[in-house]
Write a protein that holds these residues in place. Structure first.
Motif, short mmCIF file in Angstrom:
data_model
loop_
_atom_site.label_atom_id
_atom_site.label_comp_id
_atom_site.label_asym_id
_atom_site.label_seq_id
_atom_site.Cartn_x
_atom_site.Cartn_y
_atom_site.Cartn_z
N LEU A 74 0.83 -1.20 0.00
CA LEU A 74 0.00 0.00 0.00
C LEU A 74 0.86 1.25 0.00
O LEU A 74 2.03 1.22 0.40
CB LEU A 74 -0.88 0.04 1.26
CG LEU A 74 -1.82 -1.13 1.49
CD1 LEU A 74 -2.42 -1.04 2.88
CD2 LEU A 74 -2.90 -1.15 0.44
N LEU A 75 0.26 2.35 -0.42
CA LEU A 75 0.83 3.67 -0.20
C LEU A 75 0.11 4.27 1.00
O LEU A 75 -1.12 4.24 1.07
CB LEU A 75 0.61 4.58 -1.42
CG LEU A 75 1.29 4.16 -2.71
CD1 LEU A 75 0.93 5.14 -3.83
CD2 LEU A 75 2.79 4.09 -2.53
N GLN A 76 0.88 4.78 1.94
CA GLN A 76 0.30 5.47 3.09
C GLN A 76 0.64 6.94 2.97
O GLN A 76 1.80 7.31 2.82
CB GLN A 76 0.80 4.91 4.42
CG GLN A 76 0.18 5.60 5.62
CD GLN A 76 0.35 4.81 6.89
OE1 GLN A 76 -0.21 3.74 7.02
NE2 GLN A 76 1.12 5.35 7.82
N ALA A 88 -5.46 15.80 -0.68
CA ALA A 88 -5.02 14.53 -1.26
C ALA A 88 -6.21 13.57 -1.38
O ALA A 88 -6.40 12.92 -2.41
CB ALA A 88 -3.91 13.90 -0.42
N ALA A 89 -7.05 13.52 -0.33
CA ALA A 89 -8.24 12.66 -0.38
C ALA A 89 -9.18 13.10 -1.50
O ALA A 89 -9.74 12.27 -2.22
CB ALA A 89 -8.96 12.68 0.97
N GLU A 115 1.30 7.92 -7.03
CA GLU A 115 2.40 8.31 -6.15
C GLU A 115 3.03 9.60 -6.66
O GLU A 115 3.35 10.50 -5.87
CB GLU A 115 3.43 7.17 -6.07
CG GLU A 115 4.46 7.37 -4.99
CD GLU A 115 5.32 6.14 -4.78
OE1 GLU A 115 6.15 6.19 -3.84
OE2 GLU A 115 5.19 5.14 -5.52
N ASP A 116 3.20 9.73 -7.97
CA ASP A 116 3.74 10.97 -8.55
C ASP A 116 2.79 12.14 -8.30
O ASP A 116 3.23 13.24 -7.98
CB ASP A 116 3.98 10.80 -10.06
CG ASP A 116 5.17 9.91 -10.38
OD1 ASP A 116 5.97 9.61 -9.46
OD2 ASP A 116 5.29 9.48 -11.55
N LEU A 117 1.50 11.92 -8.46
CA LEU A 117 0.52 12.98 -8.18
C LEU A 117 0.62 13.43 -6.73
O LEU A 117 0.67 14.63 -6.45
CB LEU A 117 -0.90 12.47 -8.46
CG LEU A 117 -2.02 13.33 -7.87
CD1 LEU A 117 -2.21 14.59 -8.69
CD2 LEU A 117 -3.30 12.55 -7.75
N LEU A 118 0.66 12.48 -5.81
CA LEU A 118 0.71 12.81 -4.39
C LEU A 118 1.98 13.58 -4.02
O LEU A 118 1.96 14.42 -3.12
CB LEU A 118 0.59 11.53 -3.56
CG LEU A 118 -0.79 10.87 -3.61
CD1 LEU A 118 -0.72 9.44 -3.08
CD2 LEU A 118 -1.81 11.68 -2.84
N ALA A 119 3.06 13.32 -4.74
CA ALA A 119 4.33 14.01 -4.47
C ALA A 119 4.19 15.52 -4.70
O ALA A 119 4.98 16.30 -4.16
CB ALA A 119 5.44 13.44 -5.33
N LEU A 121 1.56 17.30 -3.77
CA LEU A 121 0.51 17.83 -2.89
C LEU A 121 0.93 18.11 -1.45
O LEU A 121 0.08 18.21 -0.57
CB LEU A 121 -0.68 16.85 -2.89
CG LEU A 121 -1.37 16.64 -4.23
CD1 LEU A 121 -2.47 15.60 -4.10
CD2 LEU A 121 -1.94 17.95 -4.75
N ASN A 122 2.21 18.24 -1.19
CA ASN A 122 2.68 18.58 0.16
C ASN A 122 2.26 17.55 1.21
O ASN A 122 1.83 17.89 2.30
CB ASN A 122 2.20 19.99 0.56
CG ASN A 122 2.90 20.51 1.79
OD1 ASN A 122 4.07 20.19 2.05
ND2 ASN A 122 2.20 21.30 2.58
N VAL A 123 2.35 16.27 0.84
CA VAL A 123 2.08 15.17 1.76
C VAL A 123 3.25 14.21 1.75
O VAL A 123 4.06 14.22 0.83
CB VAL A 123 0.76 14.42 1.39
CG1 VAL A 123 -0.45 15.31 1.57
CG2 VAL A 123 0.83 13.84 -0.01
N THR A 124 3.33 13.38 2.77
CA THR A 124 4.35 12.35 2.85
C THR A 124 3.75 11.04 2.35
O THR A 124 2.65 10.67 2.78
CB THR A 124 4.84 12.17 4.30
OG1 THR A 124 5.35 13.42 4.76
CG2 THR A 124 5.89 11.10 4.42
N VAL A 125 4.45 10.37 1.46
CA VAL A 125 3.97 9.10 0.91
C VAL A 125 5.02 8.04 1.20
O VAL A 125 6.20 8.22 0.88
CB VAL A 125 3.73 9.20 -0.61
CG1 VAL A 125 3.24 7.86 -1.15
CG2 VAL A 125 2.76 10.32 -0.93
#
Length: 142
Positions: A74-76, A88-89, A115-119, A121-125
């Motif tokens: 999973l990605l957290q 992000a949600a 994962e690239d999109l989330l990178a 958005l100022n979140v930790t993945v």
């Protein structure tokens, strides 16, 4: 082949087997499972049934099966900023991604594009291995 058609609530007896299933497998109401260490198992449950960890199923022949949540890749997603996590949600939901939503993290199946999109958005993945409990969706379609 053992055919499981009945969900037990609560389970009166000890199960003969404990079957770890991924989140996707727990959504299969009519499916043949061929897993190492088990006889062939067939679920013939009402369409749309979503199994939960610690659900119990019974075959007509009396065998009892306990469903477990199998660990999966999973990605957290986490952030010290609640608004960043909320954004992000939103972006993941806008893509109809199966998502586990908790107060301090989100979890989703591994996906390099997401994962690239989330990178951005100022979140930790981080990549983890854990049981996955995605939201079932308002209409139980996700």
């Amino acid at each position: 082949m053992l055919i499981f058609q009945h969900r037990l609530d609560p389970c009166p007896d000890l199960p003969q087997w404990q079957l770890p299933l991924t989140a996707e497998e727990r959504r299969r109401s009519r499916y043949r499972f061929d897993k190492a260490g088990f006889p062939p198992l067939f679920f013939q449950l009402p369409r749309g049934t979503i199994l939960n960890a610690d659900d119990y199923l019974q075959a007509d022949s009396g065998e009892i099966l306990q469903i477990l949540a199998a660990p999966e890749a999973l990605l957290q997603v986490s952030s010290d900023d609640p608004l960043a996590l909320l954004k992000a949600a939103y972006h993941l939901g806008n893509r109809h991604v199966s998502l586990e939503v908790q107060r301090d993290y989100l979890r989703l199946a591994t996906d390099p594009v997401l994962e690239d999109l989330l990178a951005t958005l100022n979140v930790t993945v981080e990549t983890i291995t854990a049981p996955f409990f995605p939201e079932s969706g308002a209409f139980h379609s996700h």
